[in-house]
Design a protein around this motif. Structure first.
Motif, short mmCIF file in Angstrom:
data_model
loop_
_atom_site.label_atom_id
_atom_site.label_comp_id
_atom_site.label_asym_id
_atom_site.label_seq_id
_atom_site.Cartn_x
_atom_site.Cartn_y
_atom_site.Cartn_z
N GLY A 181 24.42 14.36 93.15
CA GLY A 181 25.38 15.45 93.24
C GLY A 181 26.06 15.74 91.92
N GLY A 182 25.30 15.72 90.84
CA GLY A 182 25.89 15.94 89.52
C GLY A 182 24.92 16.54 88.54
N TRP A 183 24.97 16.08 87.30
CA TRP A 183 24.20 16.63 86.19
C TRP A 183 23.38 15.52 85.57
CZ3 TRP A 183 25.31 16.89 80.50
CH2 TRP A 183 24.57 17.87 79.85
N ALA A 184 22.11 15.80 85.28
CA ALA A 184 21.22 14.84 84.62
C ALA A 184 20.63 15.50 83.39
CB ALA A 184 20.11 14.39 85.56
N VAL A 185 20.56 14.75 82.29
CA VAL A 185 20.07 15.31 81.04
C VAL A 185 19.23 14.25 80.33
CG1 VAL A 185 22.22 14.63 79.87
CG2 VAL A 185 20.72 16.33 78.81
N LEU A 186 18.12 14.69 79.74
CA LEU A 186 17.29 13.83 78.90
C LEU A 186 17.58 14.18 77.45
CD1 LEU A 186 15.05 11.69 78.71
CD2 LEU A 186 13.39 13.55 78.70
N LEU A 187 18.06 13.20 76.70
CA LEU A 187 18.52 13.43 75.33
C LEU A 187 17.52 12.89 74.32
CD1 LEU A 187 22.24 12.33 75.80
CD2 LEU A 187 21.33 14.65 75.80
N PRO A 189 16.62 11.57 70.36
CA PRO A 189 17.37 10.65 69.48
C PRO A 189 18.48 11.32 68.68
CG PRO A 189 15.02 10.18 69.36
CD PRO A 189 15.17 11.44 70.17
N ASP A 190 18.34 12.63 68.39
CA ASP A 190 19.38 13.31 67.62
C ASP A 190 20.50 13.87 68.50
OD1 ASP A 190 18.12 15.38 68.91
OD2 ASP A 190 17.61 16.51 67.10
N GLY A 191 20.45 13.59 69.82
CA GLY A 191 21.50 14.04 70.72
C GLY A 191 21.26 15.38 71.37
N SER A 192 20.18 16.07 70.99
CA SER A 192 19.90 17.36 71.60
C SER A 192 19.33 17.17 73.00
CB SER A 192 18.91 18.15 70.74
OG SER A 192 17.69 17.44 70.61
N ALA A 193 19.60 18.13 73.88
CA ALA A 193 19.15 18.06 75.27
C ALA A 193 17.72 18.58 75.37
CB ALA A 193 20.08 18.85 76.17
N LEU A 194 16.80 17.71 75.79
CA LEU A 194 15.40 18.12 75.97
C LEU A 194 15.20 18.79 77.32
CD1 LEU A 194 13.61 14.94 74.57
CD2 LEU A 194 14.09 17.08 73.38
N HIS A 195 15.81 18.23 78.38
CA HIS A 195 15.73 18.79 79.73
C HIS A 195 17.07 18.53 80.42
CE1 HIS A 195 11.37 19.41 79.52
NE2 HIS A 195 11.29 18.20 78.99
N THR A 196 17.50 19.46 81.24
CA THR A 196 18.72 19.28 82.02
C THR A 196 18.47 19.73 83.45
OG1 THR A 196 19.60 21.47 81.53
CG2 THR A 196 20.17 19.67 80.00
N ALA A 197 19.30 19.23 84.36
CA ALA A 197 19.23 19.65 85.77
C ALA A 197 20.60 19.48 86.38
CB ALA A 197 18.20 18.81 86.53
N GLY A 198 20.95 20.40 87.30
CA GLY A 198 22.25 20.34 87.94
C GLY A 198 23.30 21.13 87.18
N ARG A 199 24.52 21.11 87.72
CA ARG A 199 25.62 21.86 87.11
C ARG A 199 26.25 21.05 85.99
NH1 ARG A 199 31.10 23.52 90.21
NH2 ARG A 199 31.23 21.26 90.17
N ALA A 200 26.31 21.64 84.80
CA ALA A 200 26.84 20.94 83.64
C ALA A 200 28.33 20.66 83.81
CB ALA A 200 26.59 21.75 82.38
N PRO A 201 28.81 19.49 83.35
CA PRO A 201 30.24 19.17 83.42
C PRO A 201 31.01 19.86 82.31
CG PRO A 201 29.07 17.37 82.39
CD PRO A 201 28.02 18.38 82.78
N LEU A 279 18.72 8.80 79.00
CA LEU A 279 19.06 9.55 80.22
C LEU A 279 20.57 9.56 80.37
CD1 LEU A 279 18.49 10.89 82.98
CD2 LEU A 279 18.33 8.58 83.95
N GLY A 280 21.15 10.76 80.50
CA GLY A 280 22.58 10.89 80.73
C GLY A 280 22.84 11.45 82.12
N VAL A 281 23.87 10.91 82.78
CA VAL A 281 24.22 11.33 84.13
C VAL A 281 25.73 11.57 84.20
CG1 VAL A 281 24.27 10.68 86.57
CG2 VAL A 281 22.32 10.04 85.15
N ALA A 282 26.13 12.68 84.83
CA ALA A 282 27.55 12.99 85.07
C ALA A 282 27.69 13.40 86.52
CB ALA A 282 28.02 14.10 84.14
N ALA A 283 28.62 12.76 87.24
CA ALA A 283 28.79 13.05 88.66
C ALA A 283 30.26 12.98 89.02
CB ALA A 283 27.99 12.07 89.53
N GLU A 284 30.67 13.86 89.92
CA GLU A 284 32.05 13.85 90.42
C GLU A 284 32.12 12.83 91.55
OE1 GLU A 284 34.52 15.59 89.17
OE2 GLU A 284 33.23 16.58 87.69
N GLY A 285 32.70 11.69 91.27
CA GLY A 285 32.76 10.62 92.26
C GLY A 285 31.65 9.62 92.02
N ARG A 286 31.84 8.45 92.59
CA ARG A 286 30.88 7.36 92.40
C ARG A 286 30.47 6.84 93.77
NH1 ARG A 286 32.99 2.98 88.46
NH2 ARG A 286 32.69 4.72 87.04
#
Length: 519
Positions: A181-187, A189-201, A279-286
Motif C-alpha cells: 500500500g505504498g511506493w516502490a522504486v528501483l534506484l 547507483p547514482d540515486g536515479s530512479a530506474l523504475h517506480t510503482a505506486g503513489r510517490a510520497p 530497492l526503496g519502499v515508502a508506505a503509510e503505516g507499518r
C-alpha cells in the motif's frame, strides 16, 4: 522507554504482532472499561499491546520490557502519581486495575495520574480473572499471526507470478507497492530512479529515502536523493549492521536501513549482484509481515537484475534452440560459456522451490539452474572454487569438458550422497588416477563384464557403489540411500552372491570400485 543501559540483545518485542487495545476492549465477555488515558486524537486503536504482565510491586519499572498491559490489584499502591510515571518511563502500554479484593473502585488519584500522561487505564471487573485477559491477548495475537502468514504467503505468490511476466522488474515493483500500500522504486547507483510503482510520497520522504539508499550502497558519494536534491532534515536512521560492529568509517555497508518521516515508513534494501542497485519502499503505516514481503521482492529483483542476465540471456536462448533442434551438448556448450564445466548438486531441509534454487545459483554465480523438487543442479562455466553455502548440502564435480557433462553430473550426485552421509556441508568429486592407467574403452568393457550379474538391478548397483564409497559403513550407506541399514545388508549380501565374490576381500572391493566408476 526501557532503560538504555540494559544489556544488548534483550528482547524489545515479541515475535508475534502486537494487539490493538481497541480489539481487547471489544471482547465483551471480559467486561473491561477504559476509564482514563485515551491518547488524543488517535484513540485506543493506536495503543498496541505486546505483552501481558501481572505485578503487585510498588515500583514495576525493573520488571517491564515495554509494550505491556500491566495488570494489578493495587496491593502495594502507595503513590499513584509515581506508579503511573514509572510505567510510562518503562514503556508500558496500559494498566489494567482489578477492583477487587483491595479496592472497590479504581482510585481517583491513579485515574488522574494516567489521564495526565495519556496512559490508558482499564477497570477490570471482579468476575474477570487476570488469566482470562492474558488468554484473550494471546488469542488475538495468534489470530494476527495467522493473518500475517496468509498475507505473506499471498504476497509471495503474487510476486513470483509478477517475476514470470515479460516485464518482470516493473511487474514485481507494482506488485510490491500494491501489497504494501505504498511506493516502490528501483534506484541506480547514482540515486536515479530506474523504475517506480505506486503513489510517490512527499519530497521530504523521497530525500530521506535517497539518504537511506546511499547508506546501503555508499558509492558514488554524490548520490543525494531520489530524483532530486534536498536539504537533509534531522532524521533518525536505523540500519542493520553486524553485531558489535562500531559505527562510522571503515565498516561494511549494511544490507538494509529504515527511517520514518511523519507517518511514512521508509526502507532501503541493497540488491545482490554487486552492481549497486537499491530497492526503496515508502508506505503509510507499518503492517505485520511487510519486511518479509519486501525481502521476497529483494531476492527476486536481485535475480532479475543480476549483471550476467543481459549479455548471457541471448546465449542461453541460442543454446536452447540448438539443443531442441538436434544439437548435442558439446555443440551448444560454447554458447553458454568457455568451459570447463562444474556441476553442483544441492539439497536443503524441505523441498527447494524455484526461488530457493535460483538463489543458490545466484550465490554460486550461475543462472543455469534446474530442480526436480528435491535436488537442485547448478551448471557453472570456468574453473572456480565452490564454497559451502549456508543451509545447503552440496556435492561438487571436478571440472569437465562439455562432452563429459553426463559423467560430471553423476559425480556431483555421488558427492552429494557422500556429503549427506558424512553430515558435512560440501563434498567434492574424488580423484583416483586409475583412469590414466587403463584406456577408457577397455575399462568400460571390463566393467560391463564384471558387473553383468547385477546390471539389471539399479538398486543393487547403486547400493554397492555407495557402500564401497563409504568404506563398507552400513549406517552411513543407509543414510545416503534413505533406507534401513538391514536393507543395505541384504542388498550387499545379494550382490556378493550374484557376483560370486567375497566382499570382505580388499582386492575384490578395489576391482569392483574400479568397475563401478566406468559403468
Amino acid at each position: 522507554m526501557p532503560d538504555p543501559t540494559a544489556p544488548q540483545g534483550a528482547p524489545s518485542a515479541p515475535p508475534t504482532p502486537p494487539v490493538p487495545l481497541a480489539s481487547l476492549l471489544a471482547r465483551k465477555e471480559l467486561g473491561l472499561r477504559l476509564v482514563a488515558g485515551v491518547p488524543v486524537p488517535r484513540g485506543a486503536d493506536s495503543v498496541r499491546i505486546q505483552w501481558v504482565h501481572t505485578s503487585e510491586m510498588a515500583d514495576p519499572y525493573p520488571y517491564l520490557l515495554g509494550g505491556e498491559l500491566l495488570l494489578t490489584a493495587g496491593v502495594l499502591l502507595k503513590d499513584p502519581e509515581m506508579y503511573a510515571a514509572r510505567v510510562v518511563e518503562a514503556g508500558g502500554a496500559a494498566i489494567g486495575f482489578g477492583v477487587a479484593p483491595v479496592y472497590d473502585t479504581v482510585p481517583d488519584a491513579l485515574v488522574a495520574a494516567c489521564e495526565r500522561r495519556e496512559l490508558p487505564l482499564l477497570e477490570v471487573p471482579p468476575q474477570t480473572p487476570f488469566t482470562a485477559i492474558a488468554r484473550a491477548v494471546w488469542g488475538l495475537m495468534a489470530q494476527a499471526r495467522l493473518r500475517e502468514v496468509r498475507r505473506v504467503s499471498e504476497a509471495q505468490q503474487g510476486l513470483a507470478g509478477a517475476a514470470a511476466r515479460p516485464d518482470p522488474v516493473p511487474a514485481v515493483l507494482q506488485q510490491l507497492a500494491s501489497r504494501l500500500g505504498g511506493w516502490a522504486v528501483l534506484l541506480a547507483p547514482d540515486g536515479s530512479a530506474l523504475h517506480t510503482a505506486g503513489r510517490a510520497p512527499s519530497r521530504e520522504a523521497r530525500a530521506a529515502l535517497g539518504r537511506l539508499a546511499r547508506l546501503v550502497s555508499p558509492e558514488p558519494e554524490e548520490q543525494e536523493s531520489v530524483g532530486e536534491a534536498a536539504t537533509p532534515p534531522a532524521l533518525r536512521v536505523a540500519a542493520e549492521t553486524e553485531p558489535g560492529e562500531p559505527a562510522g568509517a571503515g565498516r561494511r555497508a549494511p544490507t538494509s536501513a529504515t527511517d520514518t518521516v511523519g507517518e511514512t515508513h521508509l526502507a532501503a534494501y541493497a540488491l545482490g549482484g554487486g552492481d549497486g542497485l537499491v530497492l526503496g519502499v515508502a508506505a503509510e503505516g507499518r503492517e505485520p509481515g511487510g519486511h518479509t514481503v519486501a525481502g521476497v521482492a529483494v531476492v527476486l529483483l536481485s535475480l532479475l537484475t543480476a549483471p550476467h542476465r543481459g549479455a548471457d540471456a541471448s546465449g542461453r536462448t541460442t543454446a536452447l534452440v540448438r539443443l531442441l533442434l538436434g544439437g548435442t551438448p558439446a555443440e551448444v556448450a560454447r554458447d553458454l560459456g568457455p568451459g570447463p564445466w562444474t556441476v553442483v548438486h544441492g539439497t536443503r531441509p524441505g523441498q527447494p522451490d524455484p526461488i530457493a534454487a535460483s538463489a543458490l545459483g545466484a550465490a554460486l554465480g550461475s543462472t543455469l539452474v534446474d530442480t526436480d523438487g528435491e535436488t537442485v543442479r547448478v551448471l557453472l562455466s570456468g574453473d572456480r572454487r565452490i564454497e559451502p553455502q549456508p543451509g545447503w548440502t552440496l556435492g561438487v564435480s571436478a571440472p569437465a569438458t562439455a562432452e563429459d557433462l553426463g559423467t560430471a553430473d553423476t559425480a556431483a550426485a555421488r558427492a552429494l550422497r557422500r556429503a549427506e552421509a558424512n553430515r558435512v556441508p560440501l563434498a567434492r568429486q574424488r580423484h583416483t588416477g586409475l583412469g590414466e592407467l587403463v584406456a577408457p574403452d577397455e575399462a568400460a568393457v571390463h566393467a560391463r563384464t564384471l558387473l553383468a550379474p547385477v546390471a539389471d538391478s539399479p538398486a543393487l548397483t547403486e547400493t554397492l557403489r555407495v557402500w564401497l564409497s563409504l568404506h563398507g559403513s552400513w549406517d552411513r550407506t543407509a543414510v545416503a540411500l534413505g533406507v534401513h541399514r538391514n536393507t543395505v545388508r541384504q542388498r550387499v549380501a545379494r550382490c556378493g552372491s550374484l557376483l560370486g565374490v567375497d566382499l570382505d576381500d580388499a582386492d575384490v572391493r578395489m576391482e569392483l570400485w574400479f568397475a563401478l566408476r566406468y559403468s
